[in-house]
Design a protein around this motif. Structure first.
Motif, mmCIF file in Angstrom:
data_model
loop_
_atom_site.group_PDB
_atom_site.id
_atom_site.type_symbol
_atom_site.label_atom_id
_atom_site.label_comp_id
_atom_site.label_asym_id
_atom_site.label_seq_id
_atom_site.Cartn_x
_atom_site.Cartn_y
_atom_site.Cartn_z
ATOM 1 N N SER A 117 0.783 -1.308 0.042
ATOM 2 C CA SER A 117 0.030 -0.041 -0.062
ATOM 3 C C SER A 117 0.881 1.290 -0.004
ATOM 4 O O SER A 117 0.434 2.207 -0.767
ATOM 5 C CB SER A 117 -1.116 0.087 1.361
ATOM 6 N N LYS A 118 1.967 1.146 0.617
ATOM 7 C CA LYS A 118 2.868 2.275 0.737
ATOM 8 C C LYS A 118 3.464 2.695 -0.572
ATOM 9 O O LYS A 118 3.549 3.905 -1.020
ATOM 10 C CB LYS A 118 3.978 1.980 1.732
ATOM 11 N N SER A 119 3.768 1.804 -1.384
ATOM 12 C CA SER A 119 4.515 1.631 -2.519
ATOM 13 C C SER A 119 3.463 2.099 -3.561
ATOM 14 O O SER A 119 3.780 3.211 -4.158
ATOM 15 C CB SER A 119 4.999 0.328 -3.031
ATOM 16 N N LYS A 120 2.192 1.672 -3.462
ATOM 17 C CA LYS A 120 1.345 2.284 -4.351
ATOM 18 C C LYS A 120 0.928 3.616 -4.023
ATOM 19 O O LYS A 120 0.628 4.620 -5.121
ATOM 20 C CB LYS A 120 0.090 1.506 -4.313
ATOM 21 N N LEU A 121 1.075 4.113 -2.719
ATOM 22 C CA LEU A 121 0.695 5.393 -2.324
ATOM 23 C C LEU A 121 1.677 6.353 -2.982
ATOM 24 O O LEU A 121 1.466 7.350 -3.654
ATOM 25 C CB LEU A 121 0.648 5.628 -0.900
ATOM 26 N N LEU A 122 3.006 5.757 -2.772
ATOM 27 C CA LEU A 122 4.408 6.788 -3.352
ATOM 28 C C LEU A 122 4.184 6.880 -4.793
ATOM 29 O O LEU A 122 4.449 7.873 -5.312
ATOM 30 C CB LEU A 122 5.453 6.128 -2.790
ATOM 31 N N LEU A 123 3.808 5.874 -5.317
ATOM 32 C CA LEU A 123 3.756 5.919 -6.826
ATOM 33 C C LEU A 123 2.807 6.916 -7.437
ATOM 34 O O LEU A 123 2.848 7.695 -8.364
ATOM 35 C CB LEU A 123 3.548 4.230 -7.219
ATOM 36 N N ILE A 124 1.620 6.656 -6.573
ATOM 37 C CA ILE A 124 0.506 7.556 -7.086
ATOM 38 C C ILE A 124 0.704 8.915 -6.835
ATOM 39 O O ILE A 124 0.393 9.870 -7.760
ATOM 40 C CB ILE A 124 -0.918 7.102 -6.378
ATOM 41 N N VAL A 125 1.337 9.333 -5.743
ATOM 42 C CA VAL A 125 1.809 10.825 -5.449
ATOM 43 C C VAL A 125 2.808 11.197 -6.458
ATOM 44 O O VAL A 125 2.742 12.280 -6.916
ATOM 45 C CB VAL A 125 2.211 10.871 -4.067
ATOM 46 N N THR A 126 3.834 10.324 -6.688
ATOM 47 C CA THR A 126 4.891 10.706 -7.816
ATOM 48 C C THR A 126 4.365 11.084 -9.133
ATOM 49 O O THR A 126 4.463 12.067 -9.889
ATOM 50 C CB THR A 126 5.872 9.748 -7.845
ATOM 51 N N LEU A 127 3.213 10.119 -9.714
ATOM 52 C CA LEU A 127 2.729 10.227 -10.978
ATOM 53 C C LEU A 127 1.801 11.694 -10.922
ATOM 54 O O LEU A 127 1.760 12.299 -12.068
ATOM 55 C CB LEU A 127 1.678 9.165 -11.182
ATOM 56 N N MET A 128 1.061 11.834 -9.812
ATOM 57 C CA MET A 128 0.369 13.035 -9.785
ATOM 58 C C MET A 128 1.141 14.363 -10.024
ATOM 59 O O MET A 128 0.822 15.167 -10.600
ATOM 60 C CB MET A 128 -0.503 13.055 -8.576
ATOM 61 N N LEU A 129 2.348 14.466 -9.248
ATOM 62 C CA LEU A 129 3.283 15.487 -9.177
ATOM 63 C C LEU A 129 3.961 15.453 -10.575
ATOM 64 O O LEU A 129 4.404 16.771 -10.950
ATOM 65 C CB LEU A 129 4.396 15.189 -7.867
#
Length: 615
Positions: free
Chosen positions: A3-15
């Motif tokens: 879940s942490k990896s997914k969250l970081l990935l989503i935030v990175t993509l959004m930024l």
């Protein structure tokens, strides 16, 4: 941690998407701004040229205009080239101008013709050029008035000024600006991810720990300890969860242990222990209702019917048979079968030991081994036979048959549940058996094993109603030992008892199962022959008479004696409209037999009751 990896990935993509959108927007705006700036300069330059040319014309120095144009072009580094085109109307009035003032390309011609400004960008990897062509139109509101010098109409195009601007520097400046913005965005993204990772990681670890605990709880294990480095509300939640799981573990363990005392382990199996507990409780509820119901049933047969109903309605077995085995007689009785006949060989009913399930006291499942029960007469069917012992005297066997092995696999999981119902019924069946034995004891003569007079008094009306309903007949035989009193007086009551027992055995061996033999009182016996004709009645009476007359009673010291009996016969409904009347008439015929010589068989006739001495 997924879940942490997914969250970081989503935030990175959004930024990244936000940064890309910002850069694209800035790039477009910068380009648009560069083009507008160059166009504005072109318009200003065109106005300057127009004013300069007007001044040249007024001062009569139009021949110096080329020098003027070159000076404007050379003094502005951004103007790559500049040229002037004369309109045909001007050439017509003043003659042809300079060679350089002719239209150079289609853009010049288009502007002369339309009178509209045309802009065109030429872009390559090395540079970018903006071409702007602006028309000069005849006006009347300026100084001097264009129409005062030119033979044209207001709005006619007098000429065109075309310029090419090199805006490569502006593009490069914009590119470096964009690179700076991109770098700032990447730095912002990295800082954001580091902050998220630092502050989110403890929460993700908490979620992971909670997920692990929930998965264990799903398997029935509530021993998990929740942990977290997060303070505040999260820490309180963890503390409450640990307290809750501890209570559930203690409570659930007690419940499961308690349920196991009612439902054997393995009777109901599920991956989810909570669901398993629910199923066990439902099973207990159903069995409890079943047991409360059968406790109020009248007989063992009623309870058997309840079990059969459960097999049909709860388990939906299409074809099955229900057997009762008398272990003392080693005989098996078919109590119920759905359709057709039993799959077992006929000899099994007479010798219950041939039944594999009963003999081995274990479930017999045909799919376990080829030709498992050799007494099965239907080799094309699959079967499950479930034995169950009630007590030392009775056992049950449930035999379920199917057409294929897949259905057997569907049936076998129900075996423990079926045994739970049988186990619940066991004490009630035992109670009914005991009650039946006590009742039979009260209705049977202890010495001979025959029914007694109380049985006759309780059931004679039932027999008569059934006989009337089914148009049945009964032959009534009243028997009495001749001179029985002399036996007791001469040899003693022990010998007299032997005589009574002997006549009881003779009666049991001489009649059918549908007939009744009753010790009426003392040495008197009553036999009811069901649906016997006159000839058959006389044969049975003669058989009893002869069999008893042939018995020698040993009194010791090498001495023995024989006794005879007298028999009176009446027939229902021929001689009387009730069986009680026929008993009385049979007693009358017996009296006649005794008073006319004894040791004989006498049929009742109406003349016997006409004689007052015989009434």
């Amino acid at each position: 941690m997924k879940s942490k990896s997914k969250l970081l990935l989503i935030v990175t993509l959004m930024l990244l998407l936000l940064g890309a959108a910002t850069i694209v927007n800035i790039s477009l705006n910068f380009r648009d701004y560069s083009l507008k700036g160059a166009t504005q300069k072109a318009t200003t330059t065109a106005a300057i040229v127009k004013d300069g040319l007007t001044a040249h014309m007024v001062n009569g120095i139009m021949d110096k205009r080329q020098y003027f144009l070159e000076q404007i072009s050379s003094n502005n580094a951004e103007i790559k080239s500049l040229w002037l085109i004369r309109a045909p109307l001007v050439d017509k009035q003043f003659g042809n101008g300079l060679h350089s003032e002719n239209a150079r390309d289609s853009i010049d011609e288009a502007v002369l013709k339309s009178g509209q400004i045309i802009k065109k960008v030429k872009e390559s990897a090395d540079n970018i050029t903006l071409r702007v062509s602006i028309p000069y139109k005849a006006t009347t509101d300026g100084r001097p008035n264009c129409l005062s010098c030119h033979n044209v109409a207001r709005g006619d195009t007098l000429g065109v000024i075309s310029m090419e601007f090199d805006i490569t520097t502006m593009r490069n400046s914009g590119f470096f600006t964009i690179l700076k913005i991109l770098g700032i965005n990447l730095l912002f993204i990295i800082i954001t991810l580091l902050l998220i990772n630092r502050y989110v990681t403890p929460y993700m670890e908490l979620f992971s720990n909670m997920q692990e605990g929930i998965q264990k709880a799903y398997r029935g294990d509530f021993t998990h300890t929740f942990e977290t480095t997060v303070g505040g509300d999260a820490k309180n939640i963890v503390k409450q969860l640990n307290t809750l799981f501890q209570k559930i573990q203690e409570t659930f363990g007690d419940i499961k242990h308690a349920l196991a005392t009612f439902i054997p382990q393995g009777s109901i199996s599920a991956k989810d222990p909570l669901y398993e507990a629910k199923m066990i409780i439902n099973e207990l509820s159903d069995i409890y209702k079943f047991k409360k119901t059968i406790e109020l049933d009248l007989s063992k047969g009623d309870i058997y019917q309840r079990i059969i109903d459960v097999l049909k309605e709860k388990y939906h077995f299409a074809h099955f048979a229900f057997y009762e085995i008398n272990t003392l007689d080693n005989k098996r009785e078919l109590l119920y079968i759905s359709t057709g006949k039993s799959i077992c060989n006929a000899e099994v009913d007479e010798n219950a030991e041939l039944c594999r399930a009963y003999r081995t006291h274990s479930d017999v499942i045909s799919s376990e081994f080829s030709n498992l029960c050799q007494e099965c007469a239907c080799k094309e069917l699959d079967y499950v036979c479930i034995p169950f012992s009630i007590n030392e005297e009775y056992s049950l066997v449930v035999s379920i048959t199917t057409k294929n092995e897949d259905q057997i696999n569907e049936i076998t999981p129900h075996i423990p549940s079926i045994k739970n119902y049988l186990e619940a019924a066991k004490p009630v069946i035992e109670s009914k058996i005991l009650t039946q034995k006590l009742r039979e004891t009260s209705l049977k003569d202890g010495m001979t094993g025959l029914y007694n007079r109380r049985f006759l008094e309780e059931f004679i009306d039932k027999f008569m109603k059934q006989a009337q309903r089914n148009n049945e007949t009964y032959s009534v035989l009243m028997l009495d030992v001749d001179f029985f009193k002399s036996v007791n007086d001469t040899y003693g009551h022990d010998i007299g008892d032997k005589v009574i027992v002997a006549i009881g055995k003779v009666l049991q061996n001489s009649i059918r199962e549908s007939d009744l033999a009753i010790r009426y009182g003392g040495e008197e016996f009553l036999v009811l022959l069901h649906n016997a004709n006159d000839e058959g009645t006389m044969q049975v009476a003669q058989k009893i008479h002869d069999a008893f007359g042939g018995i020698e009673f040993d009194i010791g010291h090498g001495e023995s004696f024989k006794k005879s009996i007298s028999i009176g016969i009446a027939k229902y409904p021929k001689d009387g409209d009730t069986i009680w009347k026929c008993i009385k008439f049979a007693d009358t015929a017996l009296y006649v037999a005794k008073t006319t010589g004894r040791d004989k068989i006498v049929n009742f006739s109406p003349e016997m009751i006409e004689n007052e001495d015989l009434r």
